[in-house]
Design a protein around this motif. Structure first.
Motif, PDB file in Angstrom:
ATOM      1  N   UNK A 142      40.382  25.373  24.112  1.00 39.13           N
ATOM      2  CA  UNK A 142      41.313  26.327  24.724  1.00 39.13           C
ATOM      3  C   UNK A 142      41.619  25.845  26.130  1.00 39.13           C
ATOM      4  N   UNK A 143      42.828  25.401  26.348  1.00 39.98           N
ATOM      5  CA  UNK A 143      43.221  24.929  27.666  1.00 39.98           C
ATOM      6  C   UNK A 143      43.861  26.077  28.436  1.00 39.98           C
ATOM      7  N   UNK A 144      43.051  27.085  28.691  1.00 40.18           N
ATOM      8  CA  UNK A 144      43.518  28.257  29.416  1.00 40.18           C
ATOM      9  C   UNK A 144      42.488  28.607  30.480  1.00 40.18           C
ATOM     10  N   UNK A 145      42.884  29.396  31.427  1.00 41.41           N
ATOM     11  CA  UNK A 145      41.961  29.782  32.479  1.00 41.41           C
ATOM     12  C   UNK A 145      40.858  30.672  31.915  1.00 41.41           C
ATOM     13  N   UNK A 146      39.709  30.608  32.522  1.00 35.41           N
ATOM     14  CA  UNK A 146      38.598  31.457  32.093  1.00 35.41           C
ATOM     15  C   UNK A 146      38.825  32.899  32.536  1.00 35.41           C
ATOM     16  N   UNK A 147      39.586  33.072  33.610  1.00 35.13           N
ATOM     17  CA  UNK A 147      39.897  34.404  34.100  1.00 35.13           C
ATOM     18  C   UNK A 147      41.392  34.642  33.935  1.00 35.13           C
ATOM     19  N   UNK A 148      41.785  35.887  33.771  1.00 33.77           N
ATOM     20  CA  UNK A 148      43.232  36.145  33.639  1.00 33.77           C
ATOM     21  C   UNK A 148      43.957  35.808  34.936  1.00 33.77           C
ATOM     22  N   UNK A 149      45.162  35.311  34.812  1.00 41.12           N
ATOM     23  CA  UNK A 149      45.971  35.029  35.986  1.00 41.12           C
ATOM     24  C   UNK A 149      46.311  36.367  36.643  1.00 41.12           C
ATOM     25  N   UNK A 150      46.207  36.435  37.950  1.00 41.81           N
ATOM     26  CA  UNK A 150      46.489  37.688  38.640  1.00 41.81           C
ATOM     27  C   UNK A 150      46.904  37.420  40.070  1.00 41.81           C
ATOM     28  N   UNK A 151      47.226  38.456  40.791  1.00 42.23           N
ATOM     29  CA  UNK A 151      47.587  38.322  42.193  1.00 42.23           C
ATOM     30  C   UNK A 151      47.215  39.602  42.925  1.00 42.23           C
ATOM     31  N   UNK A 152      47.332  39.549  44.243  1.00 42.95           N
ATOM     32  CA  UNK A 152      47.058  40.700  45.082  1.00 42.95           C
ATOM     33  C   UNK A 152      48.376  41.189  45.668  1.00 42.95           C
ATOM     34  N   UNK A 153      48.591  42.497  45.668  1.00 47.75           N
ATOM     35  CA  UNK A 153      49.794  43.076  46.253  1.00 47.75           C
ATOM     36  C   UNK A 153      49.370  44.054  47.346  1.00 47.75           C
ATOM     37  N   UNK A 154      49.837  43.807  48.578  1.00 47.32           N
ATOM     38  CA  UNK A 154      49.558  44.714  49.691  1.00 47.32           C
ATOM     39  C   UNK A 154      50.815  45.549  49.919  1.00 47.32           C
ATOM     40  N   UNK A 155      50.738  46.825  49.580  1.00 43.66           N
ATOM     41  CA  UNK A 155      51.895  47.710  49.681  1.00 43.66           C
ATOM     42  C   UNK A 155      51.837  48.448  51.021  1.00 43.66           C
ATOM     43  N   UNK A 156      52.962  48.399  51.760  1.00 44.17           N
ATOM     44  CA  UNK A 156      53.098  49.097  53.038  1.00 44.17           C
ATOM     45  C   UNK A 156      54.353  49.968  52.987  1.00 44.17           C
ATOM     46  N   UNK A 157      54.549  50.800  53.993  1.00 45.58           N
ATOM     47  CA  UNK A 157      55.751  51.642  54.036  1.00 45.58           C
ATOM     48  C   UNK A 157      57.025  50.815  54.101  1.00 45.58           C
ATOM     49  N   UNK A 158      56.972  49.681  54.811  1.00 43.15           N
ATOM     50  CA  UNK A 158      58.173  48.883  55.035  1.00 43.15           C
ATOM     51  C   UNK A 158      58.349  47.754  54.021  1.00 43.15           C
ATOM     52  N   UNK A 159      57.491  47.653  53.031  1.00 42.51           N
ATOM     53  CA  UNK A 159      57.624  46.593  52.025  1.00 42.51           C
ATOM     54  C   UNK A 159      56.293  46.266  51.403  1.00 42.51           C
ATOM     55  N   UNK A 160      56.223  45.109  50.760  1.00 39.78           N
ATOM     56  CA  UNK A 160      54.962  44.691  50.170  1.00 39.78           C
ATOM     57  C   UNK A 160      54.837  43.184  50.252  1.00 39.78           C
ATOM     58  N   UNK A 161      53.611  42.708  50.206  1.00 42.04           N
ATOM     59  CA  UNK A 161      53.312  41.281  50.258  1.00 42.04           C
ATOM     60  C   UNK A 161      52.565  40.925  48.985  1.00 42.04           C
ATOM     61  N   UNK A 162      53.089  39.935  48.262  1.00 41.28           N
ATOM     62  CA  UNK A 162      52.474  39.495  47.012  1.00 41.28           C
ATOM     63  C   UNK A 162      51.893  38.104  47.243  1.00 41.28           C
ATOM     64  N   UNK A 163      50.626  37.932  46.895  1.00 45.83           N
ATOM     65  CA  UNK A 163      49.981  36.641  47.104  1.00 45.83           C
ATOM     66  C   UNK A 163      48.927  36.378  46.059  1.00 45.83           C
ATOM     67  N   UNK A 164      48.291  35.204  46.138  1.00 45.47           N
ATOM     68  CA  UNK A 164      47.253  34.865  45.159  1.00 45.47           C
ATOM     69  C   UNK A 164      46.052  35.798  45.297  1.00 45.47           C
ATOM     70  N   UNK A 165      45.351  35.949  44.196  1.00 44.05           N
ATOM     71  CA  UNK A 165      44.156  36.793  44.206  1.00 44.05           C
ATOM     72  C   UNK A 165      43.145  36.195  45.160  1.00 44.05           C
ATOM     73  N   UNK A 166      42.433  37.056  45.854  1.00 44.72           N
ATOM     74  CA  UNK A 166      41.422  36.583  46.808  1.00 44.72           C
ATOM     75  C   UNK A 166      40.055  36.963  46.277  1.00 44.72           C
ATOM     76  N   UNK A 167      39.129  36.055  46.468  1.00 45.44           N
ATOM     77  CA  UNK A 167      37.740  36.336  46.074  1.00 45.44           C
ATOM     78  C   UNK A 167      36.945  36.696  47.314  1.00 45.44           C
ATOM     79  N   UNK A 168      36.057  37.629  47.154  1.00 44.15           N
ATOM     80  CA  UNK A 168      35.245  38.004  48.311  1.00 44.15           C
ATOM     81  C   UNK A 168      33.860  37.426  48.195  1.00 44.15           C
TER      82      UNK A 168
END
Length: 122
Positions: free
Chosen positions: A96-122
């Motif tokens: 299986x040539x697929x990622x072990x984790x599902x592809x995802x992203x982080x979305x920071x929603x604000x009143x004036x818009x939103x920022x979409x970026x790669x998922x971050x690990x803590x």
């Protein structure tokens, strides 16, 4: 789709040609919303293709002439006096040539818009 939309926290159901996405306030709501969907997938034209069919097709394709992207020197002359020739076929399991984790992203929603970026690990 109404059952999924009724799940608290589910905001929207997005239908694509080959996928369905549940937009929700948090992962649990998205998971419950997707579980509430009654999706019927069509298997498509390759539904009955087996691993044996793929292996057979690849074996046949390997017996046809390929395309030369680059040729340096004279390989025929270099191989002319090589001695004994040995041929064989190696078969290994498909992986299986697929990622072990599902592809995802982080979305920071604000009143004036939103920022979409790669998922971050803590």
């Amino acid at each position: 789709m109404e059952k999924a939309k009724a799940v608290p926290g589910v905001r929207q159901i997005v239908q694509l040609d080959d996928a369905v996405a549940v937009v929700a306030d948090h992962m649990w709501a998205a998971k419950q919303g997707s579980a509430a969907l009654e999706i019927r997938w069509e298997d498509g034209p390759n539904a009955k293709v087996s691993t044996a069919d793929v292996v057979e097709g690849l074996a046949k394709a390997s017996e046809t002439a390929g395309v030369t992207a680059r040729q340096d020197g004279d390989p025929a002359s270099a191989l002319a006096g090589r001695g004994k020739e040995s041929r064989g076929r190696l078969r290994i399991a498909f992986l299986a040539h697929a990622t072990m984790e599902p592809m995802n992203c982080t979305v920071h929603v604000r009143r004036d818009g939103c920022e979409v970026g790669p998922a971050r690990r803590s």
